[in-house]
Design a protein around this motif. Sequence first.
Motif, PDB file in Angstrom:
ATOM      1  N   UNK A 498       0.741  -0.980   0.091  1.00 19.77           N
ATOM      2  CA  UNK A 498       0.160   0.180   0.042  1.00 19.77           C
ATOM      3  C   UNK A 498       0.705   1.347  -0.110  1.00 19.77           C
ATOM      4  N   UNK A 499       1.899   0.758   0.737  1.00 17.62           N
ATOM      5  CA  UNK A 499       3.080   2.802   1.160  1.00 17.62           C
ATOM      6  C   UNK A 499       3.441   2.778  -0.537  1.00 17.62           C
ATOM      7  N   UNK A 500       3.480   4.147  -0.715  1.00 17.85           N
ATOM      8  CA  UNK A 500       3.570   4.604  -2.620  1.00 17.85           C
ATOM      9  C   UNK A 500       2.336   4.594  -3.661  1.00 17.85           C
ATOM     10  N   UNK A 501       1.606   3.610  -2.940  1.00 15.40           N
ATOM     11  CA  UNK A 501       0.477   3.441  -3.786  1.00 15.40           C
ATOM     12  C   UNK A 501       0.567   5.226  -4.829  1.00 15.40           C
ATOM     13  N   UNK A 535      -1.133   7.489   4.624  1.00 13.02           N
ATOM     14  CA  UNK A 535       0.308   6.829   5.111  1.00 13.02           C
ATOM     15  C   UNK A 535      -0.065   6.089   6.347  1.00 13.02           C
ATOM     16  N   UNK A 536      -1.471   6.867   7.246  1.00 15.55           N
ATOM     17  CA  UNK A 536      -1.566   6.686   9.088  1.00 15.55           C
ATOM     18  C   UNK A 536      -2.780   5.172   7.911  1.00 15.55           C
ATOM     19  N   UNK A 537      -2.732   4.483   7.180  1.00 13.61           N
ATOM     20  CA  UNK A 537      -3.872   3.661   6.791  1.00 13.61           C
ATOM     21  C   UNK A 537      -3.100   2.004   6.237  1.00 13.61           C
ATOM     22  N   UNK A 538      -3.605   1.372   6.760  1.00 11.50           N
ATOM     23  CA  UNK A 538      -2.399   0.226   6.438  1.00 11.50           C
ATOM     24  C   UNK A 538      -2.557  -1.034   5.659  1.00 11.50           C
TER      25      UNK A 538
END
Length: 695
Positions: A498-501, A535-538
Amino acid sequence: MAAQSLHLEPLNIAQRKAASYGEALPGGGLRAGPLLVIAGAGTGKTGTLAHRVAHLVLSGVDPSRIMLLTFTRRAALEMRRRAVEILRKALDDTLGGKSQAIAQRLIWTGTFHSIGNRLLRHYAPQLGLEPSFTVVDRSDSADLMDQLRTELGLASKEQRFPRKETCLAIYSHRVNTGKALRESLEQQFPWCLQWEQDLTALYRAYVGRKQRFNLLDYDDLLLYWQVLMSEPKLAQHVGSHFDHILVDEYQDTNRLQAQILEGMKPDGAGLTVVGDDAQAIYSFRAAAVENILGFPQRYQPPAEVVTLAQNYRSTQPVLDVSNALMADAPRQHRKHLLAARGAGQMPRYITTDDLESQAEYVALQILQRREAGTALRRQAVLFRTGSHSDLLEVELARRKIPFVKYGGLKFLEAAHVKDLIAVLRWVDNPRNSLAAFRVLQLLPGMGPVNARAVVEALDAGGGSLAALRQHAVPKGSERDFSRLLDLLAALAEPGRAWPGQLRMAREWYQPHLERIFEHFHTRIGDLEQLEQLSQQFASRERFLTEMTLDPPQAVSDLSGKAHQDEDYLVLSTIHSAKGMEWDTVYVLNVVDGSFPSEFAAGKPAMVEEERRLLYVAMTRARNELQLVSPLKFPLTQQAPRGDAHVYGGRSRFITDKVLKCLEQSGYAGSRAAEARLDAAQPIRIDATARLKDMW
DNA sequence: ATTCCCCACCTTTTT
DNA sequence: GGTGGGGAAT
């Protein structure tokens, strides 16, 4: 047993009764019939509910079998925080490890909508839903409504068909009240009565389309839950997972929510509802005060009722004016709030010339209070509508007073934000043609017709993005179309973290953004904030769902935790200020047209709700309350650039009796002072001559 | 069919 | 000041 009563010691008798109601079971746990807690403003409602949760846990109730329904996520977090704090003390848990572990198990805490979302993903198969459904917000629902309106040929009728927002409002009202469409129209939207047939067709199409696209709107989260509860076997199954269900702000629940609770706990066992009919301010969302008024009689024997009347928040003069305001209300549960804190300063009623001097006055007062030791964060400015603070915000910025504004935030409504989120929504749910339709039209040369063709191809292919490669698009769009498919494929890769999407989507979007919007620089800033927030979400699914169910409330939510230890002033709509308190509270525009809103004119029930709104605002104050009333107040209904205004329109709620509880004064403002200087101009002095004569 | 440009409209409150 | 609708140009 000693440990079980010690934690209740800080409570008064009524609070204690509410917190501990029920009998302990021999094997642990607590048996309790239905309980209604009438909690006036500032009577320790949150604390009492938190104590009840802690008490249940200490009595041996499994925390994961407690459902705690609140009105906002903020309230849910606060309630949980306080319950944990009580447990920490009661368990003598200095390190907090044990109570934190309990908190981890308090998993069914949240709003009706968010808990509905979780239950429905779980029970999706029984309801014929895909568990991967997408939750759409109001504006997306309206867009879908608009598409169907056009498809059904309703948009081009000779007489103008209701706007998409109106169509959705009618639909929502009908769903949430459970009434027949005709009744909703007659009561709330009489000017749309002639469209009953067409609206029915529209809503039928709307429901069908949502199912095909695998979409649920806000109302669906409640509606499907209620449907789940209407099958006794399933209802029994779901209900048996919860020993206790606690509901906060019960006066603002609607019929659908009451039905859900009935389905969960048919005999009311383990059901606790808390509220205050004097603070009902959500009838526009189909809230039914009858829920709370009729609660006791719904059960046999009737539910236990505990009333909390001792006010711990405010000084008596603040309550005097609040009581006076409500004394004029017809058809109310009479309540007279009594202050535990005793005497204090008389609240003030200040008239200013206009909006500018109102802003100036408030800014000056805020600074004065801060000098005197009341930190900015102990002060708040409340108002009827989000835009009412515009001038004040300018004034605060000019004087470098930091502030955070709650409510009325339209961040997620902005076209560029919606565009970017639509990309992620499409990837997350390839059947989401609503998102696809929006994204496709970002491409140059791709208008509604071509986009629709692509969407239909997508639909025909069962949502396969790969199959779209074969689809022919106009020459000018080919390259961009291909790039879009590359992006979607990359985002949809099974192992994609997820990070970066969001960044990938943002980089893809950038050239389109620059082409579509003239002033794109501020918009780029918004998208950077969105990326920060993401960024706070998993996971992507969590991000998208949370953004819909709990959109950022304030600008500070967007810029992260920078504000954590800074001192800042709070600006808030009254609706968003529910449940909060501050030492000093300023209420802006206490004028007819704002209190009550000109929108409510001519509808007595709505005017009464406006009264309660002002009541909620007043009772937020602990020590000091200032009602500001600009003499010249612009009418919003008229041309926004125009000069239509009312002059000296004292709010109809500020009667002579109310005024007796207020200390009155006026504020002219520096501009008025300047005007007086202007008035002096006709007198001419030959100053140059005098200066010469000095020598 | 799309895009561009002009115009009107709008502005409660929120999950 | 942004957004959506309508009409004309491409």
